[in-house]
Enzyme design. Structure first.
Site, mmCIF file in Angstrom:
data_model
loop_
_atom_site.group_PDB
_atom_site.id
_atom_site.type_symbol
_atom_site.label_atom_id
_atom_site.label_comp_id
_atom_site.label_asym_id
_atom_site.label_seq_id
_atom_site.Cartn_x
_atom_site.Cartn_y
_atom_site.Cartn_z
ATOM 1 N N ARG A 84 0.777 -1.307 0.011
ATOM 2 C CA ARG A 84 0.220 -0.136 0.119
ATOM 3 C C ARG A 84 0.851 1.123 -0.023
ATOM 4 N NH1 ARG A 84 -4.804 -2.319 3.910
ATOM 5 N NH2 ARG A 84 -6.061 -2.859 2.085
ATOM 6 N N LYS A 108 -20.496 -14.019 2.452
ATOM 7 C CA LYS A 108 -21.729 -13.195 2.790
ATOM 8 C C LYS A 108 -22.189 -12.780 1.951
ATOM 9 C CE LYS A 108 -20.963 -13.193 7.857
ATOM 10 N NZ LYS A 108 -20.962 -12.239 8.898
ATOM 11 N N GLY A 153 -9.406 -8.613 -1.070
ATOM 12 C CA GLY A 153 -8.233 -9.274 -0.553
ATOM 13 C C GLY A 153 -8.150 -10.628 -1.155
ATOM 14 N N GLY A 164 -13.752 -3.144 -0.571
ATOM 15 C CA GLY A 164 -14.978 -2.552 -0.356
ATOM 16 C C GLY A 164 -15.474 -1.423 -1.138
HETATM 17 P P1 AMP Z 1 -15.614 -12.503 1.642
HETATM 18 O O1 AMP Z 1 -14.799 -11.755 2.619
HETATM 19 O O2 AMP Z 1 -17.003 -12.291 1.957
HETATM 20 O O3 AMP Z 1 -14.941 -12.210 0.307
HETATM 21 O O4 AMP Z 1 -15.345 -14.044 2.006
HETATM 22 C C1 AMP Z 1 -14.214 -14.612 2.028
HETATM 23 C C2 AMP Z 1 -14.243 -15.887 2.757
HETATM 24 O O5 AMP Z 1 -15.299 -16.609 2.337
HETATM 25 C C3 AMP Z 1 -12.888 -16.622 2.557
HETATM 26 O O6 AMP Z 1 -12.262 -16.702 3.960
HETATM 27 C C4 AMP Z 1 -13.402 -18.120 2.414
HETATM 28 O O7 AMP Z 1 -12.830 -19.236 3.051
HETATM 29 C C5 AMP Z 1 -15.010 -18.113 2.801
HETATM 30 N N1 AMP Z 1 -15.715 -18.927 1.790
HETATM 31 C C6 AMP Z 1 -15.963 -19.037 0.570
HETATM 32 N N2 AMP Z 1 -16.748 -20.078 0.245
HETATM 33 C C7 AMP Z 1 -17.153 -20.698 1.328
HETATM 34 C C8 AMP Z 1 -17.825 -21.759 1.703
HETATM 35 N N3 AMP Z 1 -18.360 -22.501 0.665
HETATM 36 N N4 AMP Z 1 -18.395 -21.854 2.974
HETATM 37 C C9 AMP Z 1 -17.584 -21.259 3.962
HETATM 38 N N5 AMP Z 1 -16.825 -20.217 3.490
HETATM 39 C C10 AMP Z 1 -16.672 -19.970 2.561
#
Ligand code: AMP
Length: 392
Positions: free
Chosen positions: A35, A198, A351, A374
């Protein structure tokens, strides 16, 4: 929005907002200076032009308290190493008499690095009085902190009302150029790939993309909330029960706009993430009751690759599975390769998706890797950001 080269800076005091939110280890050593490197072109330009630089950033979440563990001191030292011959003065505070004295004593081409702006609660409150104090003694405002532009904070937005001359730095301009291309005028077919944990963080971008993209490819845990919303039993897979209604709304919108909204066709299932073991590839519902879906399966990879191949524009945020665990990383890695080989204008943010791109060794084949996860999601959702609007 003006660009920094359009503004006279010689001998002027420039308030420069950057994103120096670097990871520190327990001994306060910088673990990764990406960064800092990202804003060097802007800093070097301003130093060479003879500006007096007042540099501001946040680091971590000190929640309005002075916290020596989140001081920018290690950054000042690194900055001086990266800019041989340039004096970098570390300020003891963010605002106040002592800081103002240091500001007014700056010589052309010198840098004053302010302490962590989030040591003051007024920063995140976008407090006008705090913004005025930040701007004290400054003639020009340059924003190069793309990763913070979705935040209406004092050093990003508030300060702009107290300084007449303002512009974007090189990093911010590059981000906006790419993101505006894919948001305002995407060459079609436009394929968006969304994964991650999520739906919650991605509701605005989903709502926007269901009307703007031609194809939406969904993966990650997020897919299970959509599948559940369609009435399917998904075993132990992660489902956000409080988001089922919004998931149904998004599915309905996608149908109305007649876009392709694709959910996984098959699933890599495990009894537990910690085991690192694939217990089954499942494609029929109900999915096994005692297993959870942790990656997209081979049929899904095949189908998603087909869509990616014909894309002219691609936006990707979020891994398609638990890619940190090798056995569950295939989907994310294969999609990274497909995006790299597509020849489309590709923008990747967030990330985890960036880590996947680097892990796969295809970073140089991606048109643009955004420095703000974000911020890039919000830009794609709303077509602008508070920090960009503040530059006029
Ligand atoms: P995000 O910060 O929303 O982009 O989420 C990233 C995280 O989602 C990573 O740490 C992944 O391990 C988790 N992830 C992706 N797919 C799955 C899944 N099918 N079940 C549980 N965690 C997941």
């Amino acid at each position: 929005m003006k660009f920094l080269e359009q503004i006279e800076v010689k001998g002027r005091t420039v308030f420069l907002r950057v994103d120096f939110n670097v990871p520190l280890d327990e001994n306060l050593n910088i673990r990764d200076d990406t960064r800092i490197q990202a804003s060097l072109p802007t800093i070097k330009y301003l130093v060479q032009k003879g500006a007096k630089l007042v540099v501001a950033s946040h680091l971590g979440r000190p929640k309005g308290q002075f916290n020596p563990k989140m001081s920018l001191k290690p950054v000042a030292a690194r900055l001086e190493q990266l800019l041989p011959g340039t004096k970098v003065i570390m300020a003891p505070d963010v605002i106040g008499d002592e800081v103002n004295h240091l500001k007014s004593n700056l010589k052309d081409g010198q840098i004053l690095l302010l302490e962590n702006v989030r040591f003051y609660k007024q920063e995140t409150d976008n407090d006008p009085e705090f913004s005025r104090k930040l701007a004290e003694g400054c003639d020009v405002f340059i924003n190069d902190a793309f990763g913070s532009c979705h935040r209406a904070h004092a050093s990003v937005v508030g300060v702009a009302s107290f300084i007449k001359q303002k512009a974007a730095g090189y990093l911010l301009l590059k981000e906006v150029n790419y993101l505006s291309k894919i948001t305002h005028n995407p060459e079609k077919p436009y394929v968006a790939i969304l994964g991650g944990a999520k739906i919650e963080d991605k509701i605005p971008v989903l709502k926007s993309l269901v009307t703007k993209a031609d194809v939406l490819l969904i993966g990650g845990a997020m897919a299970y909330t959509f599948l559940r919303a369609q009435g399917k039993q998904v075993g132990k897979s992660l489902v956000e029960d409080d988001k089922l209604e919004i998931a149904r709304e998004i599915l309905k919108k996608a149908e109305e706009s007649q876009i392709k909204f694709l959910l996984p066709l098959d699933h890599v299932m495990t009894a537990s993430i910690e085991s690192g073991v694939v217990n089954q590839i499942a494609e029929h519902y109900p999915l096994p009751e005692d297993l959870m879906g942790v990656d997209i399966g081979p049929k899904t990879i095949e189908e998603y690759k087909k869509q990616i191949k014909i894309a002219k524009t691609i936006f990707w945020n979020g891994p398609l599975g638990v890619f940190e665990v090798k056995a569950f990383s295939t989907g994310t890695v294969e999609i990274a390769k497909a995006v790299a080989d597509s020849g489309a204008l590709s923008v990747v943010g967030g990330g985890d998706s960036i880590a996947a791109i680097h892990q796969t060794g295809v970073a140089d084949k991606i048109s643009h890797i955004s420095t703000g996860g974000g911020a890039s999601l919000e830009y794609v959702a709303y077509g602008t950001l508070p920090g960009i609007e503040a530059l006029g």
